[in-house]
Design an enzyme around this catalytic site. Structure first.
Site, short mmCIF file in Angstrom:
data_model
loop_
_atom_site.label_atom_id
_atom_site.label_comp_id
_atom_site.label_asym_id
_atom_site.label_seq_id
_atom_site.Cartn_x
_atom_site.Cartn_y
_atom_site.Cartn_z
N HIS A 78 83.87 60.52 9.53
CA HIS A 78 82.50 60.03 9.55
C HIS A 78 81.57 61.13 10.04
O HIS A 78 82.01 62.13 10.58
CB HIS A 78 82.36 58.81 10.49
CG HIS A 78 82.89 57.53 9.89
ND1 HIS A 78 84.21 57.16 10.00
CD2 HIS A 78 82.28 56.56 9.18
CE1 HIS A 78 84.39 56.01 9.37
NE2 HIS A 78 83.23 55.62 8.86
N LYS A 86 78.11 59.28 14.63
CA LYS A 86 78.83 58.02 14.89
C LYS A 86 79.35 58.03 16.33
O LYS A 86 79.98 58.98 16.77
CB LYS A 86 79.98 57.86 13.90
CG LYS A 86 80.64 56.49 13.99
CD LYS A 86 81.59 56.27 12.82
CE LYS A 86 82.38 54.99 12.96
NZ LYS A 86 81.56 53.78 12.93
#
Ligand SMILES: NC(=O)c1ccc[n+]([C@@H]2O[C@H](COP(=O)([O-])OP(=O)(O)OC[C@H]3O[C@@H](n4cnc5c(N)ncnc54)[C@H](OP(=O)(O)O)[C@@H]3O)[C@@H](O)[C@H]2O)c1
Length: 228
Positions: A135, A139
């Protein structure tokens, strides 16, 4: 449909965009207008066909309770309330409304999970397994909720008592990539889901709202997405 959308954040704003494309009327309410669920009284929801929620764990239970008590159908994408799931299920049954929720409204991710459940059989036939998730660097949590759900799905599908190990990477602006790699002495199997944008969540949530029209009951998207 006349939709009320709670949350104009990263996902909510895309839900509004997709709702307009699908010819729905949408009223969007953010945190400032909705203090103490001010926008969720029976009076204010009178003309609303369904409420879609992409807000935050701190307010989601209050939002759900207000909408269900007002007799409104709901689509809930917000996560972080599942310890209360049985109580909410009972509330929905009591008020005879329609309710659908998912930790992941992407049809592609749900398909990927089905493939992973089928592939879990490899773990009973001498394969080892690993989950990799990538990700963007912003995040906050690791591993991702989707990676943990994938790990649980594989175990529940009979992939053995041991959890498949998850390795997390945080790189650039990656939207979300999940890989399941199964390996034996003879070969390697790769299953991968690579999200190009958050639109998959928005489209799934809208299609769930359309599916819910005229229905009552408490539904998990993973059990109904094939019907959409
Ligand atoms: N199920 C799925 O497929 C899926 C996909 C993506 C995300 N999610 C989940 O959806 C939630 C939102 O994610 P996100 O990435 O869109 O977050 P985000 O960008 O932080 O947006 C959340 C929005 O909710 C608003 N909000 C907070 N309290 C509110 C209230 N009481 N009434 C109305 N609006 C309120 C916030 O407004 P302010 O900025 O004014 O505070 C913010 O705009 C998270 O729980 C996330 O895990 C689920």
């Amino acid at each position: 449909m006349n939709l009320l959308l709670l949350g104009r954040g990263k996902t909510g704003s895309l839900v509004a965009e997709v709702a307009h494309e699908r010819k729905h009327r949408v009223r969007i309410v953010g945190s400032k207008e909705n203090t103490a669920c001010a926008e969720l009284t029976s009076e204010k929801l009178r003309d609303i066909d369904a409420v879609i929620d992409f807000t935050a764990p701190y307010c989601i239970l209050a939002n759900i309770e207000a909408c269900v008590r007002a007799g409104k159908n709901m689509v809930v994408g917000t996560t972080g309330w599942y310890p209360e799931i049985e109580r909410i299920h009972e509330l929905v049954e009591k008020h005879k409304t329609g309710f659908i929720y998912a930790a992941n409204f992407s049809i592609g991710v749900n398909l990927f999970f089905d493939a992973a459940r089928a592939a879990a059989a490899a773990l009973r036939r001498g394969y080892s397994g690993q989950i990799f998730e990538r990700h963007h660097v912003h995040k906050k949590d690791a591993p991702s909720g989707t990676a943990i759900a994938l790990q649980n799905a594989i175990r529940q599908a009979g992939g053995g008592p041991e959890n498949v190990e998850i390795t997390s990477f945080r790189e650039g602006e990656v939207v979300g990539m999940h890989e399941l790699v199964l390996e034996s002495g003879n070969d390697r199997i790769y299953l991968c889901h690579d999200a190009k944008s958050r639109r998959g969540f928005a489209e799934g949530a809208l299609r769930a709202a359309e599916w819910l029209v005229g229905k009552k009951g408490f539904y998990n998207f993973k059990d109904v997405w094939r019907e959409l």
